[in-house]
Design an enzyme around this catalytic site. Structure first.
Site, PDB file in Angstrom:
ATOM      1  N   GLU A 177       0.841  -1.195   0.000  1.00  0.00           N
ATOM      2  CA  GLU A 177       0.000   0.000   0.000  1.00  0.00           C
ATOM      3  C   GLU A 177       0.874   1.241   0.000  1.00  0.00           C
ATOM      4  O   GLU A 177       1.798   1.362   0.811  1.00  0.00           O
ATOM      5  CB  GLU A 177      -0.892   0.047   1.245  1.00  0.00           C
ATOM      6  CG  GLU A 177      -2.015  -0.949   1.262  1.00  0.00           C
ATOM      7  CD  GLU A 177      -2.991  -0.685   2.404  1.00  0.00           C
ATOM      8  OE1 GLU A 177      -4.153  -1.052   2.247  1.00  0.00           O
ATOM      9  OE2 GLU A 177      -2.584  -0.120   3.442  1.00  0.00           O
ATOM     10  N   CYS A 178       0.600   2.182  -0.884  1.00  0.00           N
ATOM     11  CA  CYS A 178       1.251   3.483  -0.935  1.00  0.00           C
ATOM     12  C   CYS A 178       2.775   3.319  -0.945  1.00  0.00           C
ATOM     13  O   CYS A 178       3.347   2.928  -1.954  1.00  0.00           O
ATOM     14  CB  CYS A 178       0.774   4.362   0.213  1.00  0.00           C
ATOM     15  SG  CYS A 178       1.070   6.124  -0.068  1.00  0.00           S
TER      16      CYS A 178
END
Length: 437
Positions: free
Chosen positions: A328-329
């Site tokens: 994520e990210c």
């Protein structure tokens, strides 16, 4: 037992909500109260400060990203076995998005849904009697939101305090305290907001100083009297993100740190073991794990060190041959082929996906996201909609040739196109998943 509750709100970010909230949490804890904390909205940093101040795990309460059933469950659970639940608002008290009733993401939704009174922190720097007009606006804007009183912040002098206090009290609004200017109360910041609690040097001493200030500046008895019992229905867990495995290897260090507390807590409660490892220490995922999770964080600040972590790189590649890996990210950035740092230097990353990201060519991306998954992955099944949030300054400069993971829309349902990437057992997205839609 369910706690009494109070929302700490303000007119905008930067008004001093976090400092006042942390200081009040510790000051009430000193009185022997069991204090729990929560943060409205998607901020994943402040719950860490709440945990440090109270000694109890913090949580996010996000009325947009969380189905009302899940929101009620988390609110009720956070209030259980507590004397006081302090809920810190994100941004301004009424700030959210245009959405269905009760699902704007604003802290005011929580006030309406569960009958929680609000204490408003007013930054009165550069004003005096005008603070009364702001206070009046808060009380008049929505009669369903109970404004129990205000705390003046950034007060310059005794005369300044008297002018603002007298004007506010003259229109029948309670002033529960006044915090005078004190540069020692400032929390350090970086490009995604506050420096995390785990990175704050001498954090305990800092929280103690904040509590000292609040004890001198705020009428704690009045704060307790302003609170009210939290009236949240039972709710359920059916909209939680299920654990992606029974043993989850999770990157955890200064480069990888953004995990929503409710997500990790649910995984553990469901029987999953979270096995941390540090890419910055050149560690790889535990060989016995059946899934690997690379959370968000600040890999852009550590790109050279990650590029030189040969053991980490080799073990991640071996793991991904047979088992699911999700990023994520910041984790998504590291899964890609390369990362360009702030100085324009390009560092090789894992290459498990084909994109390239840049922090030199940066642009802020911020907002709620709805993702309809195009394939099974660690955050859900194909066809499911996952609600989450995106906040980063880096950007894709080469999209790569991998298949997209989801069709993305913003918080109001406007299409943003294909997003994320998938290849073999590896998936990644720029947005942080919060709950099932």
């Amino acid at each position: 037992m369910s706690a009494r509750a109070l929302i700490i709100g303000a007119a905008r970010s930067g008004s001093g909500k976090t400092s006042v909230t942390i200081g009040l949490m510790r000051a009430l804890k000193r009185r022997g109260l069991a204090v729990h904390g929560a943060k409205s909205g998607p901020d994943y940093i402040d719950p860490g400060f709440h945990t440090a101040a109270t000694g109890r795990p913090g949580v996010n309460l996000d009325s947009w990203a969380m189905h009302p059933d899940l929101l009620a469950h988390l609110a009720g659970r956070q209030a259980a076995d507590a004397d006081m639940l302090l809920i810190e608002s994100a941004m301004g008290l009424f700030d959210g998005i245009v959405s269905e009733p009760g699902r704007s993401g604003a802290a005011a939704d929580i006030a309406r849904l569960y009958g929680v009174p609000c204490l408003v922190v007013l930054d009165v720097s550069g004003q005096s009697q005008t603070a009364a007009a702001l206070a009046k606006g808060f009380t008049a804007y929505d009669p369903r939101v109970n404004i129990a009183g205000v705390v003046l912040n950034q007060v310059a002098s005794a005369r300044h305090e008297a002018m603002a206090r007298d004007a506010i009290e003259a229109i029948g609004i309670k002033v529960l305290g006044a915090v005078h200017r004190n540069p020692d109360m400032a929390l350090p910041e970086r490009h995604l907001g506050l420096v995390q609690a785990s990175e704050h040097s001498a954090l305990e001493a800092f929280i103690e100083r904040l509590a000292d200030v609040m004890e001198r500046s705020i009428d704690l008895d009045a704060v307790l009297a302003a609170s009210a019992p939290l009236d949240a229905p039972g709710g359920t867990l059916r909209h939680m993100l299920p654990p992606p495995g029974q043993r989850i290897a999770i990157a955890q260090d200064r480069a990888f740190s953004f995990v929503y507390p409710h997500v990790a807590a649910h995984w553990r409660a469901a029987g999953a073991a979270l096995v941390p490892f540090s890419p910055l220490a050149d560690e790889g995922p535990d060989a016995s794990a059946d899934a690997c999770w690379l959370p968000g964080g600040y890999p852009e600040l550590h790109a050279a060190q990650l590029a030189n972590a040969e053991n980490f790189r080799a073990r991640m590649r071996a793991f991904a041959e047979t088992r699911p890996v999700h990023g994520e990210c910041g984790g998504f950035m590291v899964l890609g082929g390369a990362l360009e740092d702030a100085d324009g230097i390009t560092h090789p990353m894992l290459g498990l996906l084909g994109h390239v990201t840049s922090y030199a060519k940066r642009k802020m991306n911020l907002g709620y996201r709805q993702a309809r998954l195009l394939a099974d992955c660690p955050i859900g099944q194909a066809g499911e909609t996952i609600r989450g949030h995106e906040f980063h300054y880096s950007r894709l400069i080469e999209p790569g040739a991998d298949e997209p993971l989801a069709e993305l829309a913003d918080g109001q349902g406007r299409a943003l196109g294909a997003a994320g990437a998938r290849r073999g057992h590896v998936t990644g997205t720029y947005f942080h998943a919060i709950a099932r839609g």
